[in-house]
Design an enzyme around this catalytic site. Sequence first.
Site, short mmCIF file in Angstrom:
data_model
loop_
_atom_site.label_atom_id
_atom_site.label_comp_id
_atom_site.label_asym_id
_atom_site.label_seq_id
_atom_site.Cartn_x
_atom_site.Cartn_y
_atom_site.Cartn_z
N ASP A 304 37.82 42.36 46.16
CA ASP A 304 38.60 41.46 46.67
C ASP A 304 40.05 41.89 46.47
O ASP A 304 40.34 42.77 45.77
CB ASP A 304 38.37 40.10 45.94
CG ASP A 304 39.04 38.81 46.85
OD1 ASP A 304 39.68 39.11 47.79
OD2 ASP A 304 38.79 37.83 46.61
C1 BGC Z 1 40.43 36.26 49.25
C2 BGC Z 1 39.35 36.92 50.03
C3 BGC Z 1 39.89 37.50 51.37
C4 BGC Z 1 41.13 38.71 50.87
C5 BGC Z 1 41.68 39.32 51.94
C6 BGC Z 1 41.55 37.24 49.13
O1 BGC Z 1 42.72 36.44 48.61
O2 BGC Z 1 39.87 35.81 48.13
O3 BGC Z 1 38.41 35.94 50.31
O4 BGC Z 1 38.99 37.96 52.17
O5 BGC Z 1 41.84 37.78 50.27
O6 BGC Z 1 42.56 38.52 52.61
#
Ligand code: BGC
Length: 800
Positions: A304
């Site tokens: 993530d």
């Molecule tokens: C989130 C993810 C997301 C990623 C990219 C993170 O803050 O937890 O679900 O895909 O950001 O934007």
Amino acid sequence: MKKINAFSLAGIKVVILIGSILPVASAQKVPQFGKSTLKEVIGTMTLEEKARMLVGTGWLIDVPDSILRKTGGVNPFAPKPDGDTTFSSMIKKAQRMIPGAAGTTSELARLGIFPTVFANGPSGISISATRKDDKNTYHCTAFPIGTLLASTWDKELVRQVGEAYGNEELEYGVDIALGPGMNIQRNPLCGRNYEYFSEDPFVTGKIGAAIVNGIQSQGVGASVKHFAANNQETNRTTVNAVISERALREIYLEGFRIAIEESHPWTVMSSYNKINGTYTSENYDLLTKVLRNDWGFKGYVMTDWYAGLDIVSQVKAGNDLIMPGSPQQCKKIADAVKSGKLEESTLDLNIERILNIVLKSPRLSSYAFSNKPDLVTHAKIARKAAAEGMVLLKNDNSTLPLTSGIKNLALFGNGSYEVVTGGSGSGYVQEAYSISPEAGLQNAGYKSDNDISISYVNYIKQERSKKQRNYLAEIFGMRESVPEMNISSDMAEGFSKTNDAAIITICKNTGEGQDRKIDFDFNLTAQERSLIETVSSAFHAKNKKVIVVLNIGGVIETASWRSIPDAILLAWQPGQEAGNSIADIISGKVNPSGKLTITFPLSYSDVPSAKNFPSTITPPKVVYEEGIFVGYRYYNTFGIKTAYEFGYGLSYTNFKYSNLKLSATSFRDKIIVKVDIKNTGNVAGKEVVQLYLSAPANNMYKPESELKGFEKTKLLQPGESQTISFILDKRNLASFDTSITSWIAESGKYTVKIGTSSTNYKLFSSFDLNKELLVKKETKALTPAESITELKPDEKNKKP
Ligand code: BGC
């Protein structure tokens, strides 16, 4: 597929450039991605190039001019190049690719490796709808939220949503959608529950697999996230989730396992949290032993965004791609190899897994995406899915559908005019339009009271003008809710004279970065409660009906007020077609067939994880003391009453269940279960047929029963029947025995319960398993370092 593509053109340019510097003979020998084997391509990379392949090109947030003016043109979210000119040119290129996308993989033009693009999901593709110096728009369809999609219990329909979603991905030049979100809804207050499917891993896995299969049928990828046990937003990047091996395997990992085995997602996104002391992105047990060795996952794992701390552990754990990525991380990886902390062969393995997926990208064959997906057809799919997943919670005296004499509607509640289509955060979609309940009801031929409408529109506008605009909040859909307007008894009485019925829409936003609160969110605010009371008493005095529509992203308390209105429709956050779908149900054009995939408890204190959520201790740690007793597994085993149970949902018709037949009375490899469902009412409708199984508890305690099958009937006309079949295999009988790290089906009597919900069983039958079965031996992994006092249904606390 149409050909012309900036990347292939760019690739040719680079090859020509190299050709003009290097002697012709050596230039010809440089292996090329897509033509040479991956071993040859990887074998040609320098250490620095290898490190680069494992790291993304930074967070591609689309920064508006208003921010750039303040920062002197520097994108504050882009990684600092620190003199790394290759990286800075990659960043620039990546930012131009698909504005608003979340990130890209790295480019290595020398070897013909092109970048691939990620955009957020899971309710639609999240990219910028407008671009600088470009008159065109790039809107995406806002599909219903994950919880609503799961509430359809319709795998085929969810697959169709996935196809439409994947098609937008393809046509906007996105390679991988960052979704679906597949975490278990452990506690109703988790801010991101709206993105997730259910409290139950079986529903989660089956619905997750359906959407991934739909997306990937378009030749683009999905990333199932957040692997795993990302069950709260509070301290999400530091929290240590302490969970028993059994609860992990049976509850928190099981949905992912089903989706991996049944849909083969291109990628998995590891989560922010730790499990049993180790960050998931640094967790070899999770990413290699479980995901790859036990389940056979063949794609790659990405972190993530900014997750974890130790990049060397991430690479070693099998977290192939580090997102969003920075030059500093590339350097760390290369340095770790030089200092002997990392084997270069580990880099090779991870790169191969990434490039194997890059090979599937439409960019390989230079697909010329149109930027013109069929948004009109996709909106129809969104509307259909939304109506199929709305859950009718209450319908006294057949209040709904509205009878033909009811035409003039008094629409109360901010949500009637400003609907919440989806949750906030990375999953926010920039849709072209959204249909409010007022607009949808008008489209369906109803008349909404103009005076009420004007008052609400002006009130909302005025309240919004008091708040300062915040760009980041806007692109992530973090719209603060406006408190409900005060409707006096006199006003309500006046409107009850001139209207045939009242509809009150209660709307709530929820999203990434924070969990919900008990007061004023899980529990209604004083204004919301008074609105329901005042309007109901005025309309009831005139013998007129009141309907509450819940436009919410997570479970709320209903027990204290549900007796007041005549009907309650749980519309969830239904995507851009919201109002049309709500009107379809209210008018009876669509007969509701959605069922809850998460329990509505009587009060928050009844939730099994209530005392362990979200935890405020330092360092942040949450012990999952409820073990496997999550959701209905808890309420039904311990005899706790709920407001609306898992699997619950009303219809405008009735169904008769009969003729339950099992293919055998003794289990060998499988049992086929058949049951007849007949529509015994007056209108056509669909029923969700649910199969629960109670297993013998010899050496392991078991929940009262567990969902092991579900099917939705076709649209049954009055009097029409359908035979529904299920197959129970060994896996459906098994529980996880930690002492031998194996799935075991214990010998004894198994009871099949066919129900309309997790407590309303209509038919029972049983079969025997004569001898205990070892269904699957797994790798010992994820053992907690501390002992957990887990909830068990012993004689003392198990109610009859
Ligand atoms: C989130 C993810 C997301 C990623 C990219 C993170 O803050 O937890 O679900 O895909 O950001 O934007």
